[in-house]
Motif scaffolding. Sequence first.
Motif, short mmCIF file in Angstrom:
data_model
loop_
_atom_site.label_atom_id
_atom_site.label_comp_id
_atom_site.label_asym_id
_atom_site.label_seq_id
_atom_site.Cartn_x
_atom_site.Cartn_y
_atom_site.Cartn_z
N ARG A 96 70.03 25.95 -85.37
CA ARG A 96 69.90 27.25 -85.29
C ARG A 96 70.96 28.08 -85.70
NH1 ARG A 96 66.51 28.33 -80.50
NH2 ARG A 96 65.64 26.33 -79.60
N ASP A 97 71.02 29.15 -86.02
CA ASP A 97 72.32 30.11 -86.39
C ASP A 97 72.90 30.50 -85.52
OD1 ASP A 97 71.00 32.23 -85.37
OD2 ASP A 97 70.40 33.01 -87.46
N ASP A 98 74.27 31.19 -85.64
CA ASP A 98 75.02 31.66 -84.79
C ASP A 98 74.41 32.54 -83.53
OD1 ASP A 98 77.15 30.28 -85.68
OD2 ASP A 98 77.78 31.95 -87.02
N GLU A 99 73.30 33.20 -83.93
CA GLU A 99 72.77 34.17 -83.02
C GLU A 99 71.48 33.35 -82.11
OE1 GLU A 99 71.27 37.43 -85.44
OE2 GLU A 99 73.37 38.10 -85.42
N GLN A 100 71.48 31.98 -82.50
CA GLN A 100 70.38 30.99 -81.77
C GLN A 100 69.08 31.26 -82.31
OE1 GLN A 100 71.35 28.44 -79.54
NE2 GLN A 100 73.18 29.11 -80.52
N LYS A 101 68.78 32.11 -83.35
CA LYS A 101 67.55 31.90 -84.16
C LYS A 101 67.44 31.05 -84.86
CE LYS A 101 65.12 34.60 -87.94
NZ LYS A 101 65.22 35.70 -88.77
N THR A 113 66.58 28.48 -87.84
CA THR A 113 66.47 28.73 -89.23
C THR A 113 65.89 27.29 -89.88
OG1 THR A 113 68.72 27.73 -89.37
CG2 THR A 113 68.39 30.20 -89.02
N LYS A 129 76.98 24.61 -91.73
CA LYS A 129 77.16 26.16 -91.28
C LYS A 129 78.29 26.70 -91.83
CE LYS A 129 75.68 26.90 -87.18
NZ LYS A 129 75.52 27.01 -85.46
#
Length: 337
Positions: A153-158, A160, A309
């Motif tokens: 996940r990215d910083d926005e919890q999406k 990836t 990241k």
Amino acid sequence: ELKEGRVLIEERLLRCRDGSTRIVEGSYKQLSDGRIMAITRDISERKTMEAALKVSEQKLRQIMSSITDEFYVVGVDFRFTMINEKSSSNLSRLWGKEMKPGVNLLHVVPAEKKEAIRKNFERVFKGELIEYDVSEIVQGHVMWKLVTIMPLRDDEQKITGAFLLSKDITERKKAEEEIVRTNARFQVVSRATSDIVWDWDLRNNTLWWNDNFYSILGIKKQKEIVPVEDWFSRIHPEDLERTRNKIENAVQHQETFWSDEYRFRKADGSYMHFLDRGYIMRDKLNHPYRMIGSMTDMTPVYLAQKELKESEIRLRTIIDSEPECIKLLDREGVIRE
């Protein structure tokens, strides 16, 4: 070069009046009337970020090389974005094709395994954690691996992508067979794995750990059997409630297996990341009376993910701060960004 009509680009280190230094980039071109057009710009910040990115990438490579298990990361397009040397070597040997960043996993996996692998990763791309055992024949011997696939996940919890960890559990499998034959559970398991093995008496709420618990976490062993709260008290506060609830649900809802990830405090106050799995034993009336499990250290994986990241953020900053037009293309020439 200028007389030939080409653009000359060079970098120079300039010293300012206050004693500081700046790096400037100059572009020079001779005009048709003989005059020289010069454009200069301060690229000090970009150079600093590039140097930091290089250091970060070196640290990332060091972390990747220190992971003894097979490990790789794929994006939602199934392309490798990271793969350690051991994983690349083993998969290339098994599948007969080169494994490296940019290669599409589905283009190199054997045809008979393609559909199953695709479905597993698609489940992970939706947020699931998948774990399974798999065996293979290596030089005439059966080798067992525990494969864990988790969302990235990215910083926005999406989500990836996904990262896969393949751990050699051949010795553990052999130990389990020995356990069945001899009924000497922990004496064999503890010597056959580097994981932290534990035995929870659910009726008395007491816990036993093997010696790996004390050596890995730097904790001094006081006694063989301890209250189960000794375990829960070391789980990170942000992970504690979720972990407790998942265990209680597994025990109360007649489940056989439980697994979760959490941070666990060492003797020095720092935290390690663990993937914990437990097997729930029940009596003839289906009442739970014992739970046996093992904690696998996932700290190197999380450190690698963190470094990746940070590298991506630094690279994005460089690209976004560059006034010139920059495009990223894949091997087919399609613009990605």
